[in-house]
Design an enzyme around this catalytic site. Structure first.
Site, PDB file in Angstrom:
ATOM      1  N   ASP A 112      -2.519 -11.580  -9.828  1.00 25.28           N
ATOM      2  CA  ASP A 112      -3.144 -10.126  -9.505  1.00 25.28           C
ATOM      3  C   ASP A 112      -3.377  -9.406 -10.866  1.00 25.28           C
ATOM      4  O   ASP A 112      -2.084  -9.191 -11.574  1.00 25.28           O
ATOM      5  CB  ASP A 112      -2.296  -9.727  -8.451  1.00 25.28           C
ATOM      6  CG  ASP A 112      -1.927 -10.722  -7.451  1.00 25.28           C
ATOM      7  OD1 ASP A 112      -3.018 -10.539  -6.488  1.00 25.28           O
ATOM      8  OD2 ASP A 112      -1.069 -11.399  -7.491  1.00 25.28           O
ATOM      9  N   LYS A 116      -4.046  -0.477 -11.286  1.00 21.90           N
ATOM     10  CA  LYS A 116      -3.696   0.816 -11.329  1.00 21.90           C
ATOM     11  C   LYS A 116      -2.427   1.093 -12.357  1.00 21.90           C
ATOM     12  O   LYS A 116      -1.519   0.032 -12.206  1.00 21.90           O
ATOM     13  CB  LYS A 116      -3.340   1.328 -10.263  1.00 21.90           C
ATOM     14  CG  LYS A 116      -4.286   1.383  -9.219  1.00 21.90           C
ATOM     15  CD  LYS A 116      -4.039   2.112  -7.807  1.00 21.90           C
ATOM     16  CE  LYS A 116      -5.079   2.517  -7.032  1.00 21.90           C
ATOM     17  NZ  LYS A 116      -4.945   1.928  -5.478  1.00 21.90           N
ATOM     18  N   ASP A 148     -10.671 -13.600 -14.318  1.00 24.11           N
ATOM     19  CA  ASP A 148     -12.002 -13.296 -14.295  1.00 24.11           C
ATOM     20  C   ASP A 148     -11.915 -11.604 -14.448  1.00 24.11           C
ATOM     21  O   ASP A 148     -13.035 -11.127 -14.680  1.00 24.11           O
ATOM     22  CB  ASP A 148     -12.375 -13.348 -12.534  1.00 24.11           C
ATOM     23  CG  ASP A 148     -11.465 -12.331 -11.787  1.00 24.11           C
ATOM     24  OD1 ASP A 148     -10.365 -12.656 -11.769  1.00 24.11           O
ATOM     25  OD2 ASP A 148     -12.197 -11.424 -11.305  1.00 24.11           O
ATOM     26  N   GLU A 186      -8.446 -22.643  -7.175  1.00 21.34           N
ATOM     27  CA  GLU A 186      -9.237 -21.986  -6.006  1.00 21.34           C
ATOM     28  C   GLU A 186     -10.135 -20.786  -6.493  1.00 21.34           C
ATOM     29  O   GLU A 186     -11.072 -20.725  -6.020  1.00 21.34           O
ATOM     30  CB  GLU A 186      -8.084 -21.634  -5.076  1.00 21.34           C
ATOM     31  CG  GLU A 186      -8.582 -21.722  -3.577  1.00 21.34           C
ATOM     32  CD  GLU A 186      -7.607 -22.971  -2.899  1.00 21.34           C
ATOM     33  OE1 GLU A 186      -6.444 -23.037  -3.315  1.00 21.34           O
ATOM     34  OE2 GLU A 186      -8.288 -23.588  -2.143  1.00 21.34           O
ATOM     35  N   TYR A 187      -9.278 -19.865  -7.174  1.00 14.32           N
ATOM     36  CA  TYR A 187     -10.015 -18.554  -7.428  1.00 14.32           C
ATOM     37  C   TYR A 187     -10.991 -18.703  -8.350  1.00 14.32           C
ATOM     38  O   TYR A 187     -12.104 -18.155  -8.295  1.00 14.32           O
ATOM     39  CB  TYR A 187      -8.940 -17.671  -8.027  1.00 14.32           C
ATOM     40  CG  TYR A 187      -8.323 -16.811  -6.909  1.00 14.32           C
ATOM     41  CD1 TYR A 187      -7.832 -17.182  -5.719  1.00 14.32           C
ATOM     42  CD2 TYR A 187      -8.671 -15.395  -6.828  1.00 14.32           C
ATOM     43  CE1 TYR A 187      -7.266 -16.331  -4.685  1.00 14.32           C
ATOM     44  CE2 TYR A 187      -8.108 -14.346  -5.654  1.00 14.32           C
ATOM     45  CZ  TYR A 187      -7.453 -15.083  -4.821  1.00 14.32           C
ATOM     46  OH  TYR A 187      -6.771 -14.425  -3.553  1.00 14.32           O
ATOM     47  N   GLU A 188     -10.844 -19.633  -9.307  1.00 13.00           N
ATOM     48  CA  GLU A 188     -11.757 -19.915 -10.260  1.00 13.00           C
ATOM     49  C   GLU A 188     -13.139 -20.415  -9.752  1.00 13.00           C
ATOM     50  O   GLU A 188     -14.244 -20.016 -10.118  1.00 13.00           O
ATOM     51  CB  GLU A 188     -11.169 -20.922 -11.350  1.00 13.00           C
ATOM     52  CG  GLU A 188     -12.117 -21.175 -12.391  1.00 13.00           C
ATOM     53  CD  GLU A 188     -11.327 -21.995 -13.619  1.00 13.00           C
ATOM     54  OE1 GLU A 188     -10.217 -22.503 -13.483  1.00 13.00           O
ATOM     55  OE2 GLU A 188     -12.120 -22.604 -14.496  1.00 13.00           O
TER      56      GLU A 188
HETATM   57  C1  LIG Z   1      -4.784 -14.326  -6.977  1.00  7.33           C
HETATM   58  S1  LIG Z   1      -3.768 -15.412  -6.403  1.00  7.33           S
HETATM   59  C2  LIG Z   1      -4.483 -16.964  -7.476  1.00  7.33           C
HETATM   60  C3  LIG Z   1      -4.111 -18.276  -7.055  1.00  7.33           C
HETATM   61  C4  LIG Z   1      -4.138 -19.360  -7.798  1.00  7.33           C
HETATM   62  N1  LIG Z   1      -3.576 -19.378  -9.147  1.00  7.33           N
HETATM   63  C5  LIG Z   1      -5.564 -19.472  -8.311  1.00  7.33           C
HETATM   64  O1  LIG Z   1      -6.075 -19.463  -9.407  1.00  7.33           O
HETATM   65  O2  LIG Z   1      -6.383 -19.949  -7.293  1.00  7.33           O
HETATM   66  C6  LIG Z   1      -2.413 -15.089  -7.197  1.00  7.33           C
HETATM   67  C7  LIG Z   1      -0.990 -15.436  -6.537  1.00  7.33           C
HETATM   68  O3  LIG Z   1       0.160 -15.162  -7.075  1.00  7.33           O
HETATM   69  C8  LIG Z   1       0.962 -14.894  -6.340  1.00  7.33           C
HETATM   70  N2  LIG Z   1       1.937 -14.061  -6.761  1.00  7.33           N
HETATM   71  C9  LIG Z   1       1.724 -12.780  -7.434  1.00  7.33           C
HETATM   72  N3  LIG Z   1       2.747 -12.365  -8.134  1.00  7.33           N
HETATM   73  C10 LIG Z   1       3.797 -13.172  -7.863  1.00  7.33           C
HETATM   74  C11 LIG Z   1       5.236 -13.196  -8.441  1.00  7.33           C
HETATM   75  N4  LIG Z   1       5.827 -12.284  -8.814  1.00  7.33           N
HETATM   76  N5  LIG Z   1       5.825 -14.390  -8.024  1.00  7.33           N
HETATM   77  C12 LIG Z   1       5.312 -15.308  -7.298  1.00  7.33           C
HETATM   78  N6  LIG Z   1       4.132 -15.317  -6.895  1.00  7.33           N
HETATM   79  C13 LIG Z   1       3.430 -14.149  -7.234  1.00  7.33           C
HETATM   80  C14 LIG Z   1       0.340 -14.183  -5.016  1.00  7.33           C
HETATM   81  O4  LIG Z   1       1.064 -14.263  -3.809  1.00  7.33           O
HETATM   82  C15 LIG Z   1      -0.904 -15.144  -5.011  1.00  7.33           C
HETATM   83  O5  LIG Z   1      -0.783 -16.182  -4.219  1.00  7.33           O
END
Ligand SMILES: C[S@@+](CC[C@H](N)C(=O)[O-])C[C@H]1O[C@@H](n2cnc3c(N)ncnc32)[C@H](O)[C@@H]1O
Length: 207
Positions: A112, A116, A148, A186-188
């Site tokens: 993520d 902000k 991205d 998945e996201y890629e």
């Molecule tokens: C945007 S998704 C990307 C998922 C995957 N890596 C992909 O590229 O398809 C980010 C994931 O990171 C997890 N995440 C974010 N901060 C985290 C943290 N501090 N500890 C563990 N998981 C976290 C979120 O719950 C989410 O499932």
């Protein structure tokens, strides 16, 4: 990843202790005997991890994800293999699960971006996280980051540099000449379908 809480997610995790160890802290320092250990932080629904584990049977993979609902989908999409496991946990507690120098590679895939400023501390390339990674990475260990989000990429490259990491293989458009060994997350795949650019860099600590 916005996802409604999934009823029964915890049961799904409990039903597969071979993939989701019930007490992952007890594996600290013992995740693998002789294989390199690669860990994906924020593993989401686990597509990348499952494919990597299949492609590289001589590497041990662990995926860490804080949301149990998301992780339950990862579990369901994963075959039982002896080189892949999932941890339901928060990256800020990384040292509860991994010993000093235990990890050979960290993958940060589309984590993520928290655009902000007031949320900067939550970005997984904020200096406190980069210090944590230094503790758990092996001397030749590295971090592979894909995103991205250009602002998050610029921020991460800056933070790596300011915090003693060296950079390698930086690209501003991974899919323009996609390496054969690139495994899409998945996201890629979602971003590729929309023809969005993917940024990638490797960071390592000098010996
Ligand atoms: C945007 S998704 C990307 C998922 C995957 N890596 C992909 O590229 O398809 C980010 C994931 O990171 C997890 N995440 C974010 N901060 C985290 C943290 N501090 N500890 C563990 N998981 C976290 C979120 O719950 C989410 O499932």
């Amino acid at each position: 990843m916005r996802l409604r809480k999934r009823p029964g997610a915890m049961e799904v995790l409990r039903e597969r202790p071979g993939i989701v160890p019930q007490k992952p802290e007890q594996l600290r320092g013992q995740w693998t005997e002789d294989k390199p250990l690669h860990v994906e932080l924020g593993t989401g629904k686990g597509r990348f991890l499952a494919r990597m584990a299949e492609k590289y049977p001589s590497t041990s993979f662990v995926g860490m994800e804080k949301m149990e609902s998301v992780l339950s989908y990862a579990v369901e999409g994963m075959e039982q293999q002896d080189n892949v496991r999932l941890v339901h946990g928060n990256v800020s507690d990384l040292q509860d699960y991994f010993a000093s120098g235990e990890i050979d590679r960290i993958y940060l895939n589309f984590t993520d971006p928290w655009p902000k400023n007031r949320h900067e501390k939550r970005r997984l390339t904020f200096p406190t996280f980069l210090r944590l990674y230094k503790e758990v990475l092996s001397p030749r260990g590295d971090i592979h980051l894909k995103t991205d989000n250009e602002d998050f990429f610029t921020y991460s490259v800056e933070q790596f540099s300011r915090n003693g990491y060296h950079l390698n293989n930086l690209t501003l458009n991974l899919h323009a000449h996609e390496p054969e060994d690139n495994v899409r997350t998945e996201y890629e795949q979602k971003f590729a379908d929309r023809a969005q650019r993917i940024f990638r860099v490797e960071a390592y600590l000098p010996e």
